[in-house]
Design a protein around this motif. Structure first.
Motif, short mmCIF file in Angstrom:
data_model
loop_
_atom_site.label_atom_id
_atom_site.label_comp_id
_atom_site.label_asym_id
_atom_site.label_seq_id
_atom_site.Cartn_x
_atom_site.Cartn_y
_atom_site.Cartn_z
N PRO A 19 60.97 64.38 16.58
CA PRO A 19 60.19 65.31 17.42
C PRO A 19 60.11 66.71 16.80
O PRO A 19 61.08 67.21 16.23
CB PRO A 19 60.95 65.34 18.74
CG PRO A 19 62.31 64.84 18.44
CD PRO A 19 62.23 64.02 17.20
N VAL A 20 58.93 67.30 16.90
CA VAL A 20 58.68 68.65 16.40
C VAL A 20 57.98 69.43 17.50
O VAL A 20 56.95 68.99 18.00
CB VAL A 20 57.78 68.62 15.14
CG1 VAL A 20 57.43 70.02 14.69
CG2 VAL A 20 58.44 67.83 14.02
N ARG A 21 58.55 70.56 17.88
CA ARG A 21 57.89 71.42 18.88
C ARG A 21 56.67 72.08 18.25
O ARG A 21 56.71 72.47 17.10
CB ARG A 21 58.84 72.49 19.38
CG ARG A 21 59.94 71.96 20.28
CD ARG A 21 60.88 73.03 20.75
NE ARG A 21 60.16 74.14 21.39
CZ ARG A 21 60.66 75.37 21.51
NH1 ARG A 21 61.84 75.66 21.03
NH2 ARG A 21 59.96 76.30 22.12
N SER A 22 55.62 72.18 19.05
CA SER A 22 54.44 72.89 18.58
C SER A 22 53.88 73.74 19.71
O SER A 22 54.04 73.41 20.89
CB SER A 22 53.39 71.92 18.05
OG SER A 22 52.88 71.09 19.07
N ARG A 23 53.25 74.83 19.32
CA ARG A 23 52.60 75.74 20.27
C ARG A 23 51.13 75.83 19.86
O ARG A 23 50.83 76.18 18.72
CB ARG A 23 53.21 77.13 20.21
CG ARG A 23 54.65 77.18 20.62
CD ARG A 23 55.17 78.61 20.47
NE ARG A 23 56.58 78.67 20.82
CZ ARG A 23 57.42 79.55 20.33
NH1 ARG A 23 57.01 80.48 19.48
NH2 ARG A 23 58.67 79.55 20.69
#
Length: 133
Positions: A19-23
């Motif tokens: 998982p990779v957080r993105s905005r």
């Protein structure tokens, strides 16, 4: 001047599992572009700027020839948007929930309808910014 903007946080998958957080952000005063920032380390984010038209096209078909490319993917009953980003520093293939990105795009269209970007673009402000060196 108040800037109308939309911001969402999404989780992308790197290499199919990590998982990779993105905005994802969109601003009415920059009506042609979307900014997606991906967290690479605890306090480090890498931003990618691309056209809203490219994102719209990528929801239905493969789109993009440069550093940012999108394509829809249905796999194991999941509808995803594949995001490929490439720079001299590296390459990443990420998968983001297709419906979440479509909802984000719909929200941008509610703020600035597609095709009406020029009505929200301030050319004088851009010239001022470019010449303020």
């Amino acid at each position: 001047m108040t800037t109308e903007a939309i911001h969402v946080e999404l989780v992308a998958l790197y290499d199919g599992a990590t998982p990779v957080r993105s905005r994802w952000s969109y601003r009415a005063d920059h009506p042609y572009t979307v900014v997606a920032a991906f967290q690479t380390e605890r306090d480090r984010w890498v931003e990618w700027v691309f056209s809203r038209d490219l994102l719209e096209a990528g929801l239905t078909e493969s789109a993009g020839l440069g550093d940012v490319r999108f394509s829809p993917l249905e796999d194991r009953g999941l509808n995803m948007l594949v995001v490929e980003i490439e720079s001299p520093e590296g390459y990443a293939l990420l998968e983001v929930d297709h419906a979440a990105v479509a909802d984000f795009l719909d929200a941008t269209e509610a703020l600035v309808p597609l095709g009406s970007e020029s009505e929200h673009f301030d050319v004088e402000a851009l010239i001022d910014e470019l010449t303020r060196v």
